[in-house]
Design an enzyme around this catalytic site. Structure first.
Site, PDB file in Angstrom:
ATOM      1  N   CYS A  14       0.852  -1.181   0.000  1.00 26.96           N
ATOM      2  CA  CYS A  14       0.000   0.000   0.000  1.00 26.96           C
ATOM      3  C   CYS A  14       0.887   1.230   0.000  1.00 26.96           C
ATOM      4  CB  CYS A  14      -0.903   0.054   1.213  1.00 26.96           C
ATOM      5  SG  CYS A  14      -1.963   1.497   1.184  1.00 26.96           S
ATOM      6  N   PRO A  15       0.748   2.146  -0.911  1.00 25.45           N
ATOM      7  CA  PRO A  15      -0.171   2.088  -2.050  1.00 25.45           C
ATOM      8  C   PRO A  15       0.216   1.066  -3.110  1.00 25.45           C
ATOM      9  CG  PRO A  15       0.837   4.294  -1.837  1.00 25.45           C
ATOM     10  CD  PRO A  15       1.468   3.431  -0.818  1.00 25.45           C
TER      11      PRO A  15
END
Lengths: 77, 389
Positions: A14-15
């Protein structure tokens, strides 16, 4: 001759590695080679969709001991 | 006594200072501003008009023993352990760079112009309130929202913005006269697939159009259109474009910055590349994890422990609150070894997000550390991934 740019996005969930790729693409030029390292398996489908959309070329996708290496040739920027 | 110099008095810098034992360490924070701002509230200023006091003097947030000096750092020389401001030079045994990120409207043509007119919700209170006045007076047309570069602090924030905008237009009964467009440089609305699976159907159900692989090239303010590097165009009536995030302007004598001025640091120890006495934490780094307060918090705790001689690492844990509007929220939870959890939104998680806003100032002082430790263990991504697979 373009430059070779290594993008180490291993461990990024993430991201995610595609964010690091998009960032490197912004700063690249035609002729460059981007080498993206990732561990997130989703990167395979993402880079293919990305290359199709941006009209760039994937030279290879290989995997060794969990490290996925995608080599991309920048044809369009 | 070892000297710890912290550059930056945001959440990361303050938590770090408060975590070090001042009996053994001489701790000083340098920052050009002596006020701390609770940035997550910009969202609610911009989309709900909730203007409340979100600033506090830095000295009020520091526990006893740390020093605060209001000076802007100009130059950092890592080889000579020297930090220069306009008026003084400081030396250190340990340096921690916690300078955050700033928005930059200069790199994209047309962005400065629309930003001055319409505002944004990642820069400051004025810009957030300017955006609110534009959204609040919007009477219909195309509202376009997205991030203008791949780097954005708080990865859920672009989606939070469009979902709260949709909620506002619905409540004001002008949604029928409006089109909502969300653009993103990524292949899907949220870059991490497990969260995208949750949010994309919600966006579609609420009538939000999604443009993927849309990385902003320039904005033509005469034509009211945004153009992407990939060759697409979106017309707007109300553009909400999140400016690119870059590192602050500090000159480093050594080559430790990437192209966007983020400090190159080790993703486990936060040590600045090539140095064992200098660290970078939070939004200021190029570490491949979310730029968010929680990350800064967890990294600050790890760096404090490393300075105090413990053998610990940062595991890449994220825990980003994600407001999905209509009173529901989720959290984006993952780590270097665990993919993001498909964590379902709920009213309770929204309550948790609002609680965090209430206890933020005390959390910087360490008052709730015991509670956070338990909470982070309870929401461990490995455990949650088993439950929600």
């Amino acid at each position: 001759m373009g430059d070779k740019i290594v993008i180490d996005a291993r461990g990024s969930s993430c991201p995610g590695p595609i964010v690091e790729l998009a960032k490197a693409y912004r700063n690249s030029k035609v002729g460059d080679t981007l080498e993206l390292w990732a561990t997130d398996a989703g990167v395979r489908a993402d880079v293919q969709a990305w290359a199709q959309k941006t009209k760039n070329q994937i030279d290879s996708i290989t995997e060794q001991e969990g490290k996925i290496v995608v080599v991309i040739k920048i044809l369009n920027r | 006594m070892k000297k710890v110099l912290i550059v930056g008095g945001g959440a990361g810098g303050i938590i770090l200072a408060n975590s070090l034992d001042k009996k053994n360490y001489d701790v000083t924070i340098l920052d050009k501003s002596d006020m701390q701002v609770f940035q997550p509230w910009f969202l609610y200023m911009a989309f709900e008009g909730k203007n409340k006091n979100i600033s506090k003097p830095t000295v009020k947030l520091l526990n006893k023993g740390s020093k605060f000096i209001k000076e802007e750092v100009k130059t950092i020389d890592l080889d000579n352990r020297s930090v220069q401001t306009a008026s003084n030079t400081y030396s250190y045994d340990y340096l921690v760079v916690a300078t955050g990120t700033v928005t930059d409207t200069s790199s994209i043509r047309g962005l400065q112009e629309i930003n001055s007119k319409f505002g944004d919700y990642h820069t400051n209170i004025d810009n957030s309130m300017r955006l609110w006045s534009n959204i609040n007076s919007f009477s219909g047309g195309t509202l376009v929202l997205g991030q203008a570069s791949p780097t954005c602090k708080c990865p859920p924030s672009p989606l939070e913005g469009i979902l709260l905008a949709e909620q506002l237009l619905t409540r004001k009964k002008i949604k029928q006269k409006s089109k909502l467009v969300f653009f993103t440089p990524y292949p899907r609305a949220y870059p991490a697939e497990p969260i995208n699976k949750i949010v994309e159907p919600i966006m579609k159900a609420r009538g939000i159009d999604i443009y993927t692989f849309f990385d902003v090239d320039y904005i033509d303010t005469q034509k009211s259109s945004i153009y992407s590097i990939e060759g697409d165009e979106i017309h707007y009536d109300l553009p909400i474009v999140i400016p690119p995030c870059v590192g602050v302007k500090i000159e480093y004598k050594q080559d430790v910055l990437d192209q966007d001025r983020f400090v190159k640091a080790d993703k486990y120890t936060m040590r600045i590349q090539g140095y064992d006495d200098a660290f970078a934490i939070g939004d200021a780094t190029n570490i491949p994890t979310s730029k968010s307060g929680v990350t800064a918090h967890l990294q600050a705790k790890v760096v404090a422990s490393i300075i105090e001689g413990q053998n610990v690492i940062f595991n890449g844990r994220t825990h980003c609150p994600f407001d999905m509007a209509y009173g529901k929220a989720t959290f984006v939870i993952g780590s270097y070894t665990q993919p993001v959890v498909p964590y379902p939104p709920s009213a309770f998680k929204h309550f948790m997000k609002m609680m965090m806003a209430k206890i933020y100032w005390s959390s910087l002082k360490g008052t709730f550390d015991f509670m956070f430790d338990t909470y982070f263990k309870m929401t461990d991504p490995e455990k949650l991934n088993k439950k929600y697979k």
